[in-house]
Design a protein around this motif. Structure first.
Motif, PDB file in Angstrom:
ATOM      1  N   PRO A  96       1.175  -1.419   0.378  1.00  0.00           N
ATOM      2  CA  PRO A  96       0.109  -0.337  -0.342  1.00  0.00           C
ATOM      3  C   PRO A  96       1.151   1.663  -0.422  1.00  0.00           C
ATOM      4  O   PRO A  96       0.652   2.030  -0.600  1.00  0.00           O
ATOM      5  CB  PRO A  96      -0.926  -0.267   1.455  1.00  0.00           C
ATOM      6  N   GLU A  97       1.873   1.053   0.860  1.00  0.00           N
ATOM      7  CA  GLU A  97       3.349   2.748   0.980  1.00  0.00           C
ATOM      8  C   GLU A  97       3.590   2.867  -0.493  1.00  0.00           C
ATOM      9  O   GLU A  97       4.035   3.980  -0.785  1.00  0.00           O
ATOM     10  CB  GLU A  97       3.665   2.107   1.668  1.00  0.00           C
ATOM     11  N   ASP A  98       3.193   2.089  -1.479  1.00  0.00           N
ATOM     12  CA  ASP A  98       3.840   2.431  -2.940  1.00  0.00           C
ATOM     13  C   ASP A  98       3.573   3.233  -3.688  1.00  0.00           C
ATOM     14  O   ASP A  98       2.984   3.312  -4.904  1.00  0.00           O
ATOM     15  CB  ASP A  98       3.906   0.679  -3.388  1.00  0.00           C
ATOM     16  N   THR A  99       1.688   3.047  -3.854  1.00  0.00           N
ATOM     17  CA  THR A  99       0.753   4.430  -3.620  1.00  0.00           C
ATOM     18  C   THR A  99       1.048   5.870  -4.367  1.00  0.00           C
ATOM     19  O   THR A  99       2.051   6.086  -2.987  1.00  0.00           O
ATOM     20  CB  THR A  99      -0.980   4.023  -2.811  1.00  0.00           C
ATOM     21  N   ALA A 100       1.139   5.702  -5.158  1.00  0.00           N
ATOM     22  CA  ALA A 100       1.413   7.050  -5.467  1.00  0.00           C
ATOM     23  C   ALA A 100       1.591   7.171  -7.220  1.00  0.00           C
ATOM     24  O   ALA A 100       1.117   6.364  -7.632  1.00  0.00           O
ATOM     25  CB  ALA A 100       3.372   7.385  -5.352  1.00  0.00           C
ATOM     26  N   VAL A 101       1.726   8.410  -7.639  1.00  0.00           N
ATOM     27  CA  VAL A 101       1.986   9.017  -9.547  1.00  0.00           C
ATOM     28  C   VAL A 101       2.922   8.027  -9.854  1.00  0.00           C
ATOM     29  O   VAL A 101       4.911   9.203  -8.582  1.00  0.00           O
ATOM     30  CB  VAL A 101       1.489  10.682  -9.459  1.00  0.00           C
ATOM     31  N   TYR A 102       3.446   8.199 -10.116  1.00  0.00           N
ATOM     32  CA  TYR A 102       5.028   7.363 -10.853  1.00  0.00           C
ATOM     33  C   TYR A 102       5.068   8.155 -12.038  1.00  0.00           C
ATOM     34  O   TYR A 102       4.914   8.203 -13.373  1.00  0.00           O
ATOM     35  CB  TYR A 102       5.231   5.800 -10.860  1.00  0.00           C
ATOM     36  N   LEU A 103       6.389   9.151 -12.106  1.00  0.00           N
ATOM     37  CA  LEU A 103       6.881  10.016 -13.327  1.00  0.00           C
ATOM     38  C   LEU A 103       8.176   9.283 -13.761  1.00  0.00           C
ATOM     39  O   LEU A 103       9.068   8.858 -12.951  1.00  0.00           O
ATOM     40  CB  LEU A 103       7.283  10.953 -12.677  1.00  0.00           C
ATOM     41  N   CYS A 104       8.828   9.318 -15.100  1.00  0.00           N
ATOM     42  CA  CYS A 104      10.083   9.123 -15.363  1.00  0.00           C
ATOM     43  C   CYS A 104      10.443  10.146 -15.908  1.00  0.00           C
ATOM     44  O   CYS A 104       9.789  11.241 -16.133  1.00  0.00           O
ATOM     45  CB  CYS A 104       9.514   8.086 -16.701  1.00  0.00           C
ATOM     46  N   ALA A 105      11.561  10.377 -15.870  1.00  0.00           N
ATOM     47  CA  ALA A 105      12.610  11.794 -16.181  1.00  0.00           C
ATOM     48  C   ALA A 105      13.748  11.358 -16.773  1.00  0.00           C
ATOM     49  O   ALA A 105      14.041   9.930 -16.295  1.00  0.00           O
ATOM     50  CB  ALA A 105      13.055  12.058 -14.357  1.00  0.00           C
TER      51      ALA A 105
ATOM     52  N   GLN B 201       4.400  13.424 -17.391  1.00  0.00           N
ATOM     53  CA  GLN B 201       2.882  13.736 -16.828  1.00  0.00           C
ATOM     54  C   GLN B 201       2.923  12.490 -15.793  1.00  0.00           C
ATOM     55  O   GLN B 201       2.495  12.770 -14.609  1.00  0.00           O
ATOM     56  CB  GLN B 201       1.759  13.323 -17.352  1.00  0.00           C
ATOM     57  N   GLY B 202       3.330  11.574 -15.867  1.00  0.00           N
ATOM     58  CA  GLY B 202       2.895  10.495 -14.958  1.00  0.00           C
ATOM     59  C   GLY B 202       2.195   9.271 -14.805  1.00  0.00           C
ATOM     60  O   GLY B 202       1.061   9.472 -15.812  1.00  0.00           O
ATOM     61  N   THR B 203       2.210   8.513 -14.125  1.00  0.00           N
ATOM     62  CA  THR B 203       0.982   7.313 -14.255  1.00  0.00           C
ATOM     63  C   THR B 203       1.027   7.094 -12.534  1.00  0.00           C
ATOM     64  O   THR B 203       1.435   6.902 -12.386  1.00  0.00           O
ATOM     65  CB  THR B 203       0.944   6.299 -14.978  1.00  0.00           C
ATOM     66  N   GLN B 204      -0.706   6.608 -12.638  1.00  0.00           N
ATOM     67  CA  GLN B 204      -1.506   6.367 -11.034  1.00  0.00           C
ATOM     68  C   GLN B 204      -0.479   5.162 -10.711  1.00  0.00           C
ATOM     69  O   GLN B 204      -1.724   4.173 -11.514  1.00  0.00           O
ATOM     70  CB  GLN B 204      -2.422   6.982 -10.441  1.00  0.00           C
ATOM     71  N   VAL B 205      -0.483   4.820  -9.232  1.00  0.00           N
ATOM     72  CA  VAL B 205      -0.237   3.727  -9.051  1.00  0.00           C
ATOM     73  C   VAL B 205      -0.752   3.316  -7.930  1.00  0.00           C
ATOM     74  O   VAL B 205      -0.845   4.289  -6.787  1.00  0.00           O
ATOM     75  CB  VAL B 205       0.654   2.802  -8.735  1.00  0.00           C
ATOM     76  N   THR B 206      -2.171   2.474  -7.514  1.00  0.00           N
ATOM     77  CA  THR B 206      -2.579   2.486  -6.213  1.00  0.00           C
ATOM     78  C   THR B 206      -2.823   1.295  -6.079  1.00  0.00           C
ATOM     79  O   THR B 206      -3.265   0.286  -6.565  1.00  0.00           O
ATOM     80  CB  THR B 206      -4.517   3.150  -6.211  1.00  0.00           C
ATOM     81  N   VAL B 207      -2.216   1.143  -4.139  1.00  0.00           N
ATOM     82  CA  VAL B 207      -1.967  -0.482  -4.165  1.00  0.00           C
ATOM     83  C   VAL B 207      -2.800  -0.413  -2.966  1.00  0.00           C
ATOM     84  O   VAL B 207      -3.119   0.372  -1.764  1.00  0.00           O
ATOM     85  CB  VAL B 207      -0.296  -1.292  -3.809  1.00  0.00           C
ATOM     86  N   SER B 208      -4.216  -1.734  -3.000  1.00  0.00           N
ATOM     87  CA  SER B 208      -5.558  -1.704  -1.460  1.00  0.00           C
ATOM     88  C   SER B 208      -4.360  -2.706  -0.770  1.00  0.00           C
ATOM     89  O   SER B 208      -4.119  -3.643  -0.770  1.00  0.00           O
ATOM     90  CB  SER B 208      -6.659  -2.041  -2.254  1.00  0.00           C
ATOM     91  N   SER B 209      -4.737  -2.811   0.542  1.00  0.00           N
ATOM     92  CA  SER B 209      -4.650  -3.726   1.556  1.00  0.00           C
ATOM     93  C   SER B 209      -5.734  -4.876   1.182  1.00  0.00           C
ATOM     94  O   SER B 209      -6.925  -5.161   0.531  1.00  0.00           O
ATOM     95  CB  SER B 209      -3.849  -3.285   2.619  1.00  0.00           C
TER      96      SER B 209
END
Length: 124
Positions: A88-97, A116-124
């Motif tokens: 769950p703590e990996d939940t974030a917007v992930y951006l490449c650079a 621009q980023g891609t959303q990752v949401t991890v549920s417990s």
């Protein structure tokens, strides 16, 4: 000028896997190191992983070491982030650079171009 477009995010359960992609265009992709960062709501953008021009050297944040793998395909102008054993703590917007003018680094300020980023949401 470089354009970066991320894809592959979504909703996953804890313990599952996701694979993010970042497609680059505009300059010779193999000339520069690439990285992934992530940003959770209300928090600063943090380093996740980086890869050298030829893919031979990689660096990871301690929080993802052993679970995430960064790779690149210079023929396809794409960098990947394979994320296993998601938490769950990996939940974030992930951006490449892209670090067009420098070397492999974990320092956010040294990256010149961002997606621009891609959303990752991890549920417990």
């Amino acid at each position: 000028q470089i354009q970066l477009v991320e894809s592959g995010g979504g909703l996953a359960q804890a313990g599952a896997s996701l694979r993010l992609s970042c497609a680059a265009s505009g300059r010779t992709f193999s000339n520069y190191p690439m990285a992934w960062f992530r940003q959770a709501p209300g928090l600063e953008r943090k380093f996740v992983a980086a890869i050298s021009r030829d893919g031979g050297i990689t660096n990871y944040a301690d929080s993802v070491k052993g679970r995430f793998t960064i790779s690149r395909d210079n023929d396809k102008n794409t960098v990947y982030l394979q994320m296993n054993s998601l938490k769950p703590e990996d939940t974030a917007v992930y951006l490449c650079a892209a670090n067009v003018f420098g070397e492999l680094t974990m320092i956010r300020a040294q990256y010149d171009y961002w997606g621009q980023g891609t959303q990752v949401t991890v549920s417990s």
